[in-house]
Design an enzyme around this catalytic site. Structure first.
Site, PDB file in Angstrom:
ATOM      1  CD  GLU A  82       7.562   3.219  -4.943  1.00  0.00           C
ATOM      2  OE1 GLU A  82       7.775   4.350  -4.950  1.00  0.00           O
ATOM      3  OE2 GLU A  82       6.789   1.939  -5.147  1.00  0.00           O
ATOM      4  CD  GLU A  83      10.290   8.055   3.804  1.00  0.00           C
ATOM      5  OE1 GLU A  83       8.965   8.553   3.507  1.00  0.00           O
ATOM      6  OE2 GLU A  83      10.399   8.891   5.335  1.00  0.00           O
TER       7      GLU A  83
END
Ligand SMILES: Cc1cc2nc3c(=O)[nH]c(=O)nc-3n(C[C@H](O)[C@H](O)[C@H](O)COP(=O)(O)OP(=O)(O)OC[C@H]3O[C@@H](n4cnc5c(N)ncnc54)[C@H](O)[C@@H]3O)c2cc1C
Length: 388
Positions: free
Chosen positions: A241-242
């Site tokens: 997700e980063e």
């Protein structure tokens, strides 16, 4: 990606927020090397923008990742990269694992206040001797009764000087490097935590970055996220997700840089002709805009599959790689067309050039993304084939 009226409404909310609450202050915050993070996050929390994808039970909006993507993209409209980075750390880097694997107590104590904007979080993975090589980190958490005693240090930690908690990756046993790590939430006011002075950075000047030292820091074992020894796996998931967030956040920042450069090149004349009328310039800007659209398509595809619950390790790594590489290309070309003005510190292309440079380094450098992609393409030489 099929955006609904809800996506568009969220996009507008974020755009308005950026225009009203961030952009008028960017120059001042860049100069100061910090911004009022608690104040700004509280305003975002009140609008629900810090918990878009987080469970409603803990104050989130309970939406899927595509809404997060829209917010990340729109935050790229900020006139500096540092503030969006600080926000991304809070929403997509230090809270996904708590939200996905944390106990109800951890969610109530740390996640809910982070969503409300009452707490600022940071993520502690990198160390002086272990950035790319996450498995090689040395910070350790040893059991003592019901607690852990933490010793070590974390390097380049965004938001840390003002953070209320850190989501910390530490060794909790002497087992193999991929099987000995746990993610632990550590309150930043715990005795034994100290900081370096703010690190003096090339870009992302408005975000605060420091080294953190842990000297016999005691935390209850129940502050561990999920089962012991699953930290490496959880952090790898959190990285997805980063990386998607990082790619999405760059798209509009690059478009903005191109648009501002076009505007400048229309005004600026050399040899009696506007710069933009030189084919080498308008062709180059058209090519770069095409590349940005390609980055957008790749990022959207990764997001769509992520929302469907598919493993997007390869696509997210590709999107992050492309974002870093293209970011350098776009900002370098744009800076060039601003000439001497582009070399000035406060020039928008100059700021974008400095800020975007982080994308190829932070959260896994370009070469680490290439390694992951090669591994998933089956082209990474095995140990037996390796020359060393
Ligand atoms: C402004 C900023 C904010 C940051 N925020 C955070 C944060 O909030 N939390 C956090 O945990 N970390 C954070 N980081 C750290 C960041 O994630 C690391 O800097 C990054 O992972 C690279 O690690 P390193 O600096 O140790 O580089 P190294 O691991 O020393 O690598 C140096 C370079 O060598 C190359 N390289 C490395 N390995 C290989 C390989 N196997 N093959 C080929 N080339 C290779 C790459 O080009 C890499 O850039 C931040 C860094 C910066 C600069």
């Amino acid at each position: 990606m099929k955006f609904t009226a809800e996506h568009e409404a969220l996009r507008k909310t974020v755009r308005d927020f950026v225009q009203k609450e961030i952009n008028p202050h960017c120059d001042e915050w860049e100069e100061a090397g910090q911004f009022p993070i608690h104040e700004l996050f509280k305003k975002m929390g009140d609008l629900g923008l810090l918990g878009i994808q987080k469970p409603e039970e803990y104050g989130g909006m309970g939406l899927d990742y595509s809404y997060n993507l829209v917010a990340a993209e729109e935050l790229g409209m900020a006139h500096c990269g540092g503030v969006p980075l600080a926000i991304g750390v809070q929403t997509d880097m230090c809270t996904p694992a708590i939200s996905r694997f944390g106990s109800d107590e951890l969610k109530r104590t740390f996640l809910a206040p982070a969503i409300a904007g009452d707490m600022v979080g940071c993520i502690g993975v990198s160390e002086v001797g272990a950035g790319s090589d996450v498995a090689g980190l040395k910070t350790n958490a040893k059991k003592d009764g019901d607690d852990y005693i933490i010793n070590g240090s974390k390097m380049w930690i965004t938001n840390s000087p003002q953070a209320d908690f850190i989501c910390l990756l530490a060794n909790t046993s002497d087992d193999k490097p991929h099987k000995n790590k746990s993610l632990i939430v550590v309150p930043m006011n715990s005795p034994g935590i100290t900081f370096s002075p703010h690190l003096n950075k090339l870009g992302m000047r408005s975000s605060e970055t420091a080294q953190i030292f842990f000297d016999d820091v005691r935390v209850p074992q129940r502050y561990r996220i999920g089962a012991e020894a699953t930290g490496f796996m959880m952090q790898m998931l959190q990285f997805q997700e980063e990386r998607l967030w990082g790619a999405a956040n760059v798209i509009k920042a690059l478009e903005n840089c191109i648009d501002q450069t076009i505007e400048y090149c229309r005004e600026r004349k050399t040899f009696g002709t506007p710069l933009i009328d030189n084919q080498v310039i308008h062709f180059r800007l058209a090519e770069l805009q095409t590349e940005v659209e390609a980055l957008r398509a790749l990022t959207y595809q990764a997001c769509e599959l992520h929302v469907e619950g598919k493993d997007v390790t390869k696509l997210a790594s590709m999107a992050k790689l492309k974002a870093g590489r293209l970011g350098r290309e776009v900002t370098d070309s744009c800076l060039q067309y601003w000439g001497g003005n582009g070399f000035m510190w406060d020039n928008p292309a100059s700021r974008a050039f400095r800020d975007v440079r982080l994308v190829s380094i932070g959260g896994g450098a370009d070469e680490i993304m290439l390694g992951i992609i090669c591994k998933l393409m089956g082209t990474l030489p095995g140990k037996r084939k390796s020359r060393t």
